[in-house]
Design a protein around this motif. Structure first.
Motif, PDB file in Angstrom:
ATOM      1  N   GLY A  11      48.722  29.960  38.832  1.00 21.61           N
ATOM      2  CA  GLY A  11      47.677  30.980  38.806  1.00 21.61           C
ATOM      3  C   GLY A  11      46.522  30.590  37.903  1.00 21.61           C
ATOM      4  O   GLY A  11      45.351  30.794  38.249  1.00 21.61           O
ATOM      5  N   GLU A  12      46.843  29.996  36.748  1.00 21.61           N
ATOM      6  CA  GLU A  12      45.785  29.550  35.841  1.00 21.61           C
ATOM      7  C   GLU A  12      44.971  28.423  36.461  1.00 21.61           C
ATOM      8  O   GLU A  12      43.752  28.359  36.283  1.00 21.61           O
ATOM      9  CB  GLU A  12      46.370  29.137  34.500  1.00 21.61           C
ATOM     10  N   GLU A  13      45.633  27.537  37.217  1.00 20.07           N
ATOM     11  CA  GLU A  13      44.907  26.473  37.933  1.00 20.07           C
ATOM     12  C   GLU A  13      43.940  27.083  38.949  1.00 20.07           C
ATOM     13  O   GLU A  13      42.794  26.641  39.073  1.00 20.07           O
ATOM     14  CB  GLU A  13      45.878  25.533  38.652  1.00 20.07           C
ATOM     15  N   GLN A  14      44.417  28.077  39.681  1.00 20.86           N
ATOM     16  CA  GLN A  14      43.577  28.746  40.679  1.00 20.86           C
ATOM     17  C   GLN A  14      42.385  29.423  40.013  1.00 20.86           C
ATOM     18  O   GLN A  14      41.253  29.346  40.498  1.00 20.86           O
ATOM     19  CB  GLN A  14      44.392  29.781  41.470  1.00 20.86           C
ATOM     20  N   ALA A  15      42.637  30.091  38.889  1.00 25.39           N
ATOM     21  CA  ALA A  15      41.571  30.796  38.170  1.00 25.39           C
ATOM     22  C   ALA A  15      40.536  29.812  37.634  1.00 25.39           C
ATOM     23  O   ALA A  15      39.323  30.065  37.729  1.00 25.39           O
ATOM     24  CB  ALA A  15      42.170  31.629  37.036  1.00 25.39           C
ATOM     25  N   ARG A  91      27.773  32.491  19.310  1.00 29.62           N
ATOM     26  CA  ARG A  91      27.226  32.928  20.595  1.00 29.62           C
ATOM     27  C   ARG A  91      27.804  34.282  20.968  1.00 29.62           C
ATOM     28  O   ARG A  91      28.831  34.706  20.451  1.00 29.62           O
ATOM     29  CB  ARG A  91      27.597  31.939  21.704  1.00 29.62           C
ATOM     30  N   THR A  92      27.179  34.890  21.936  1.00 33.14           N
ATOM     31  CA  THR A  92      27.735  36.094  22.530  1.00 33.14           C
ATOM     32  C   THR A  92      29.027  35.703  23.244  1.00 33.14           C
ATOM     33  O   THR A  92      29.132  34.617  23.815  1.00 33.14           O
ATOM     34  CB  THR A  92      26.744  36.690  23.557  1.00 33.14           C
ATOM     35  N   PHE A  93      30.021  36.591  23.202  1.00 33.84           N
ATOM     36  CA  PHE A  93      31.259  36.313  23.921  1.00 33.84           C
ATOM     37  C   PHE A  93      31.753  37.591  24.593  1.00 33.84           C
ATOM     38  O   PHE A  93      31.328  38.691  24.249  1.00 33.84           O
ATOM     39  CB  PHE A  93      32.332  35.704  23.012  1.00 33.84           C
ATOM     40  N   ARG A  94      32.624  37.385  25.566  1.00 30.56           N
ATOM     41  CA  ARG A  94      33.199  38.520  26.285  1.00 30.56           C
ATOM     42  C   ARG A  94      34.601  38.160  26.756  1.00 30.56           C
ATOM     43  O   ARG A  94      34.997  36.997  26.744  1.00 30.56           O
ATOM     44  CB  ARG A  94      32.322  38.932  27.462  1.00 30.56           C
ATOM     45  N   LEU A  95      35.322  39.201  27.177  1.00 31.38           N
ATOM     46  CA  LEU A  95      36.663  39.037  27.729  1.00 31.38           C
ATOM     47  C   LEU A  95      36.631  39.384  29.211  1.00 31.38           C
ATOM     48  O   LEU A  95      36.130  40.449  29.596  1.00 31.38           O
ATOM     49  CB  LEU A  95      37.654  39.956  27.010  1.00 31.38           C
ATOM     50  N   ASP A  96      37.126  38.494  30.031  1.00 33.60           N
ATOM     51  CA  ASP A  96      37.278  38.723  31.466  1.00 33.60           C
ATOM     52  C   ASP A  96      38.759  38.655  31.820  1.00 33.60           C
ATOM     53  O   ASP A  96      39.537  38.020  31.107  1.00 33.60           O
ATOM     54  CB  ASP A  96      36.546  37.657  32.294  1.00 33.60           C
ATOM     55  N   VAL A  97      39.115  39.275  32.923  1.00 34.57           N
ATOM     56  CA  VAL A  97      40.463  39.161  33.471  1.00 34.57           C
ATOM     57  C   VAL A  97      40.333  38.631  34.888  1.00 34.57           C
ATOM     58  O   VAL A  97      39.493  39.108  35.661  1.00 34.57           O
ATOM     59  CB  VAL A  97      41.206  40.521  33.473  1.00 34.57           C
ATOM     60  N   ILE A  98      41.144  37.640  35.209  1.00 34.77           N
ATOM     61  CA  ILE A  98      41.228  37.152  36.587  1.00 34.77           C
ATOM     62  C   ILE A  98      42.641  37.397  37.073  1.00 34.77           C
ATOM     63  O   ILE A  98      43.609  37.026  36.404  1.00 34.77           O
ATOM     64  CB  ILE A  98      40.864  35.663  36.701  1.00 34.77           C
ATOM     65  N   THR A  99      42.751  38.061  38.218  1.00 34.30           N
ATOM     66  CA  THR A  99      44.063  38.273  38.825  1.00 34.30           C
ATOM     67  C   THR A  99      44.211  37.333  40.020  1.00 34.30           C
ATOM     68  O   THR A  99      43.260  37.104  40.765  1.00 34.30           O
ATOM     69  CB  THR A  99      44.268  39.731  39.273  1.00 34.30           C
ATOM     70  N   VAL A 100      45.403  36.796  40.141  1.00 30.81           N
ATOM     71  CA  VAL A 100      45.730  35.892  41.239  1.00 30.81           C
ATOM     72  C   VAL A 100      46.995  36.450  41.886  1.00 30.81           C
ATOM     73  O   VAL A 100      48.020  36.599  41.227  1.00 30.81           O
ATOM     74  CB  VAL A 100      45.973  34.457  40.731  1.00 30.81           C
ATOM     75  N   VAL A 101      46.908  36.765  43.172  1.00 29.12           N
ATOM     76  CA  VAL A 101      48.056  37.300  43.901  1.00 29.12           C
ATOM     77  C   VAL A 101      48.375  36.344  45.036  1.00 29.12           C
ATOM     78  O   VAL A 101      47.533  36.090  45.912  1.00 29.12           O
ATOM     79  CB  VAL A 101      47.788  38.721  44.446  1.00 29.12           C
ATOM     80  N   GLY A 102      49.590  35.796  45.000  1.00 28.95           N
ATOM     81  CA  GLY A 102      50.017  34.866  46.033  1.00 28.95           C
ATOM     82  C   GLY A 102      51.020  33.890  45.457  1.00 28.95           C
ATOM     83  O   GLY A 102      51.511  34.055  44.339  1.00 28.95           O
ATOM     84  N   THR A 103      51.323  32.860  46.234  1.00 21.73           N
ATOM     85  CA  THR A 103      52.260  31.821  45.802  1.00 21.73           C
ATOM     86  C   THR A 103      51.712  30.455  46.213  1.00 21.73           C
ATOM     87  O   THR A 103      50.921  30.366  47.155  1.00 21.73           O
ATOM     88  CB  THR A 103      53.654  32.017  46.433  1.00 21.73           C
ATOM     89  N   PRO A 104      52.151  29.411  45.530  1.00 23.51           N
ATOM     90  CA  PRO A 104      51.649  28.073  45.854  1.00 23.51           C
ATOM     91  C   PRO A 104      51.913  27.652  47.299  1.00 23.51           C
ATOM     92  O   PRO A 104      51.132  26.906  47.867  1.00 23.51           O
ATOM     93  CB  PRO A 104      52.416  27.161  44.887  1.00 23.51           C
ATOM     94  N   ASP A 105      52.998  28.135  47.878  1.00 28.10           N
ATOM     95  CA  ASP A 105      53.352  27.705  49.228  1.00 28.10           C
ATOM     96  C   ASP A 105      52.941  28.699  50.310  1.00 28.10           C
ATOM     97  O   ASP A 105      53.311  28.538  51.464  1.00 28.10           O
ATOM     98  CB  ASP A 105      54.861  27.435  49.312  1.00 28.10           C
ATOM     99  N   GLY A 106      52.148  29.700  49.934  1.00 26.32           N
ATOM    100  CA  GLY A 106      51.727  30.716  50.903  1.00 26.32           C
ATOM    101  C   GLY A 106      50.279  30.530  51.310  1.00 26.32           C
ATOM    102  O   GLY A 106      49.682  29.466  51.146  1.00 26.32           O
ATOM    103  N   ALA A 107      49.711  31.596  51.843  1.00 20.72           N
ATOM    104  CA  ALA A 107      48.306  31.612  52.221  1.00 20.72           C
ATOM    105  C   ALA A 107      47.447  31.476  50.966  1.00 20.72           C
ATOM    106  O   ALA A 107      47.953  31.630  49.848  1.00 20.72           O
ATOM    107  CB  ALA A 107      47.994  32.928  52.939  1.00 20.72           C
ATOM    108  N   PRO A 108      46.164  31.189  51.114  1.00 25.33           N
ATOM    109  CA  PRO A 108      45.307  31.126  49.928  1.00 25.33           C
ATOM    110  C   PRO A 108      45.422  32.425  49.119  1.00 25.33           C
ATOM    111  O   PRO A 108      45.532  33.514  49.690  1.00 25.33           O
ATOM    112  CB  PRO A 108      43.897  30.971  50.506  1.00 25.33           C
TER     113      PRO A 108
END
Length: 120
Positions: A11-15, A91-108
């Protein structure tokens, strides 16, 4: 490596790839301070972006971003504060959230990018 750790790493790779595709520069990945960590640290222009990645196989138990609760935000505030001080960030900074739903062997995977999460 446990299956949930493998899913999280995927998931981190995808993000990270998602952010790079959007033009972000990845500065660091999986930065640790004690038992706390920052999944991705990136630059969006002049803004430092701390990214929390939540990966799930599906939504059977709710939305992935629901895991970024009060306690998780407390931990993120602490580790971000430490990073900013340790690296002398001016510098200015912020917090973002990235959600990843799926599996490596499934659809994108389904990727959602939630920008500028309120930390307080």
């Amino acid at each position: 490596m446990a299956a949930h750790n493998e899913l999280g790493a995927w998931g981190e790779e995808q993000a990270a790839a998602f952010l790079q595709h959007k033009g972000y520069d990845i500065v660091e990945r999986d930065w640790k301070s004690g038992h706390r960590d920052l999944d991705i640290i990136a630059l969006d222009g002049d803004v430092v972006v701390f990214v929390e990645v939540k990966t799930r196989r599906n939504r059977l138990f709710g939305e992935p971003e629901e895991a970024v609760d009060y306690r998780k935000l407390q931990n993120l505030r602490q580790v971000i504060n430490y990073y900013v001080k340790a690296k002398h960030i001016r510098r200015t900074f912020r917090l973002d959230v990235i959600t990843v739903v799926g599996t490596p062997d499934g659809a994108p995977p389904e990727i959602t990018h939630i920008e500028d999460i309120q930390m307080y």
